[in-house]
Design a protein around this motif. Structure first.
Motif, PDB file in Angstrom:
ATOM      1  N   HIS A 196       0.782  -1.292  -0.029  1.00 50.29           N
ATOM      2  CA  HIS A 196      -0.262  -0.100  -0.525  1.00 50.29           C
ATOM      3  C   HIS A 196       0.900   1.861  -0.330  1.00 50.29           C
ATOM      4  CE1 HIS A 196      -3.819  -2.894   0.779  1.00 50.29           C
ATOM      5  NE2 HIS A 196      -2.686  -2.744   1.735  1.00 50.29           N
ATOM      6  N   SER A 197       1.938   1.474  -0.449  1.00 51.56           N
ATOM      7  CA  SER A 197       2.594   2.611  -0.838  1.00 51.56           C
ATOM      8  C   SER A 197       2.376   3.222  -1.788  1.00 51.56           C
ATOM      9  CB  SER A 197       4.803   1.946  -1.207  1.00 51.56           C
ATOM     10  OG  SER A 197       3.787   1.994  -2.945  1.00 51.56           O
ATOM     11  N   PRO A 198       2.111   4.339  -1.791  1.00 56.99           N
ATOM     12  CA  PRO A 198       1.630   5.134  -2.711  1.00 56.99           C
ATOM     13  C   PRO A 198       1.511   4.942  -4.280  1.00 56.99           C
ATOM     14  CG  PRO A 198       3.458   6.738  -1.253  1.00 56.99           C
ATOM     15  CD  PRO A 198       3.103   5.422  -1.279  1.00 56.99           C
ATOM     16  N   VAL A 199       2.466   4.204  -5.377  1.00 58.24           N
ATOM     17  CA  VAL A 199       2.876   3.470  -5.881  1.00 58.24           C
ATOM     18  C   VAL A 199       2.339   2.849  -6.444  1.00 58.24           C
ATOM     19  CG1 VAL A 199       4.408   2.825  -7.967  1.00 58.24           C
ATOM     20  CG2 VAL A 199       5.126   4.753  -6.264  1.00 58.24           C
ATOM     21  N   ARG A 200       2.219   2.068  -5.590  1.00 56.54           N
ATOM     22  CA  ARG A 200       1.411   0.578  -5.596  1.00 56.54           C
ATOM     23  C   ARG A 200      -0.733   1.183  -5.673  1.00 56.54           C
ATOM     24  NH1 ARG A 200       1.985  -4.906  -7.105  1.00 56.54           N
ATOM     25  NH2 ARG A 200       4.049  -4.755  -5.869  1.00 56.54           N
ATOM     26  N   LYS A 201      -0.005   1.729  -4.677  1.00 57.88           N
ATOM     27  CA  LYS A 201      -2.012   2.235  -4.649  1.00 57.88           C
ATOM     28  C   LYS A 201      -2.089   3.220  -6.539  1.00 57.88           C
ATOM     29  CE  LYS A 201      -2.097   4.374  -0.124  1.00 57.88           C
ATOM     30  NZ  LYS A 201      -2.500   4.565   0.734  1.00 57.88           N
TER      31      LYS A 201
END
Length: 425
Positions: A196-201
């Motif tokens: 749930h990192s920014p890039v994963r989102k």
């Protein structure tokens, strides 16, 4: 197709027979109407993951299908004939391989709205992101597309793979640039080793809305370093097959349990030995990403890199690294505001940020093919390779704490590729 999971017994790795049996179950679930299949494995920089074996098994179990293989290169250099044979074996004809070009082979599949990008990145990027992926994935010529890769700590996204293999490995310039920039500017200490990192989102947004009409299935693995192995291939702990995010979460959990090491005290001196495949700091800086949260303030990181010969895998990125160097987050972001070439190479901006210690610890590269002037020109310390090999004798060191002949204590890592080291404090 049903989801398929297979985990090794505690303390063991999956055997070739177990892998073959699981792949056979998967192959038996593929519809007879499927005639043409595209496989998306990692490239040779991830050879250690053992995905080459899975590709060989898949190819052998699908004799009645037309198979093509396109390594998910991202910005990496295309694989040579020797690398293809070394990783995937001699039995797959060379005309089965395709090359992804991140600058020329992509088409737009949608847009991630700026409002959402701003929300998940905390305002680091506020504009829309145009999402492009390789045209072959949306051409309709393939009845099934199988993305294969391992899940492990990753400095841009937190934990690698799943839809990252599509949006970066087979992706286009804007998503690669913006995702790498967001990961760097956001601060990898805030998400490395996590979901749930920014890039994963951003990738989850794209997975849910932009890939739903693609006949895509994932084969994900969890691996960990086999200290006893001398093959350079890591031990496979589990295989997870399916389309839903749940298979990624299962692989992620298993990888976290086996690849993140928490230390009771910060490390004053870390020595990392990299194999010959690490030819660029773009790849070799894994030694920095994976140890930075374990290094003490004022500590030292010695990276012994006999294969190092360039900074970027891409000529344009290489020139950017040489021009601006690893100068720290603040200086790099200021340079971004004032230089058009950095605007074009935002992925390099994120890399430059991640590759700097911001003055908290020293980074020394020991190499031969890059000169002292070149290494110091990008703001690292330099040590001649021969001197490092004599001083640290990596062939005699074992993983973890070692005491050198002069009484100095060092923490030695022979392969940082799968691991992540964190000081508990």
């Amino acid at each position: 197709m049903e989801n398929l999971f297979l985990k090794a017994n505690p303390g063991e790795f999956l055997t070739t027979k177990e892998k073959e049996e699981l792949i056979e179950r998967f192959v038996s679930s593929i519809s007879k109407d499927v005639k043409k299949i595209l496989l998306l494995p990692p490239d040779s920089t991830r050879k250690h993951a053992g995905i080459g074996e899975l590709i060989r098994i898949l190819y052998s179990k699908l004799p009645d299908k037309q198979i093509e293989i396109m390594p998910a290169l991202g910005t990496h250099s295309p694989m040579s004939t020797e690398q293809l044979i070394d990783m995937f074996g001699e039995k797959i004809p060379l005309d089965r391989y395709l090359v992804h070009n991140w600058r020329e082979d992509t088409v737009t599949v949608g847009v991630i709205p700026g409002a959402y990008v701003s929300e998940v990145s905390e305002g680091i990027v506020t504009e829309d992101i145009e999402v492009k992926i390789n045209y072959r994935l949306v051409s309709g010529e393939y009845d099934l597309i199988i993305s294969v890769g391992q899940v492990l700590p990753h400095a841009v996204i937190g934990m690698s793979n799943y839809s990252k293999n599509i949006f970066v490995g087979c992706g286009g310039e804007e998503m690669i640039n913006q995702s790498h920039f967001i990961g760097g500017a956001y601060g990898l200490e805030r998400f490395l080793g996590q979901d749930h990192s920014p890039v994963r989102k951003l990738f989850d947004y794209g997975e849910e809305r932009l890939l739903k009409d693609i006949p895509l299935t994932y084969i994900l693995t969890a691996n960990t370093l086999d200290i006893q192995a001398d093959t350079g291939i890591t031990g496979m702990l589990g295989i997870f097959i399916g389309k839903e995010r749940g298979i990624f979460e299962e692989a992620l959990k298993l990888s976290q349990e086996n690849n993140i090491t928490y230390l009771e005290k910060p490390l004053k001196k870390v020595v990392v030995y990299l194999g010959a495949k690490f030819k660029s700091t773009w790849l070799a800086n894994k030694a920095i990403y994976r140890t930075r949260m374990a290094l003490a303030d004022g500590g030292q990181l010695i990276i012994i890199a006999p294969g190092l010969k360039e900074f970027g895998e891409d000529k344009g990125i290489d020139s950017i690294i040489r021009k601006y160097g690893y100068s720290g987050k603040e200086a790099t972001l200021i340079a971004l505001e004032n230089n058009e070439d950095l605007q074009e190479y935002r992925s390099a901006v994120g890399h430059l940020i991640r590759g700097s210690s911001d003055g908290r610890f020293e980074v020394t590269y020991a190499c031969k093919q890059l000169s002292q002037e070149e290494i110091e020109g990008v703001n690292y310390n330099y040590m001649p390779l021969d001197e490092a090999l004599v001083t640290y004798k990596p062939e005699k060191l074992t993983y973890g704490y070692n005491t050198l002949d002069n009484g100095e204590e060092v923490f030695f890592i022979d392969n940082p590729t799968t691991g992540l080291w964190i000081y508990e404090g």
